[in-house]
Design a protein around this motif. Structure first.
Motif: not given
Length: 258
Positions: A168-171, A8-10, A175-176
């Protein structure tokens, strides 16, 4: 072993990225860029899948390695498919390196496979700084590994600008945020590289004379037990076709330090 945290992480990431106003197209690109990895840390009560340091267990007729032993991996204890790599199903993989030397390039004896049933014995080897202090790694888990933000941006866009690096840093942050809490790992199989200065996969792709489809085989994040080298990261990389053929004499090693 810690339970797999990918379930379920995605979907959680998609929802989190949307709540932050991040482009859905780039969120999907981030998901596609993730790769499987197996991570280990000291402690726990699981089977001894990885042992760091100490003296290597080598076949009687094997030559001495040029560098100290970093890790011994018990191949049958690594679940099939957990790393996304066609690792040997039996025997042991031995990883060698010397972080102090700042290695960078091909090494014919950086990784050795000792097939199951091979007569072998512990051998005291005088090589570089070793042997390192032995550490039993009994805590193991598997999850999807994202790229470092800078590596993602440079693979995603040609000559990325500041806004694309920030995206990219916001993505990565999104994710984290939905990934839960994990122990601090020391050794990993598969996954994406840990980048301090340069992405080792990009370097090997640029430097290898014969090109090829390179994969990250393993990573060691040195800790204080490595004798003052705890800011170093060692990466072992191999062409996928060589890994499928068990050609561990064609490994490329990269040592990076802060």
């Amino acid at each position: 072993m810690i339970e797999d945290g990918n379930t379920g992480r995605a979907d959680r990431f998609r929802a989190e990225a949307a709540s932050r106003g991040l482009p859905a197209r780039e969120a999907e690109a981030w998901i596609r860029a993730t790769v499987p990895g197996t991570f280990v840390a000291q402690g726990g009560d699981g089977p001894l899948a990885v042992r760091l340091g100490g003296d290597p267990v080598l076949p009687d007729n094997a030559p001495d390695p040029c560098h100290p032993l970093i890790a011994r991996v018990d191949c049958p204890l690594i679940p099939l498919g957990a790393t996304g790599l066609p690792l040997p199903a039996a025997g042991h993989l031995l990883f060698f390196a010397d972080p102090e030397l700042g290695l960078r390039g091909p090494m014919s004896d950086a990784v050795r496979h000792v097939p199951a049933g091979t007569p072998a014995a512990v051998r005291r080897v005088t090589a570089g700084r070793g042997p390192f202090e032995p550490q039993d790694m009994r805590t193991m888990w598997h999850h999807l590994s994202p790229p470092m933000p800078e590596s993602f941006a440079e693979a995603r866009w040609e000559d990325p600008d500041d806004e694309e690096y920030e995206l990219a840093e916001e993505l990565e942050s999104a994710w984290t945020h939905v990934g839960g809490s994990w122990p601090t790992w020391t050794f990993a199989l598969g996954a994406h590289p840990v980048v301090i200065n340069d992405d080792p996969l990009r370097l090997v792709g640029d430097e290898a004379p014969d090109g090829g489809d390179w994969a990250l085989l393993a990573t060691w994040r040195c800790d204080e037990r490595a004798g003052g080298l705890d800011a170093a990261v060692v990466s072992w990389m191999i062409r996928r076709q060589d890994l499928a053929s068990s050609r561990f004499d064609r490994v490329y090693v990269h040592v990076d330090r802060a």
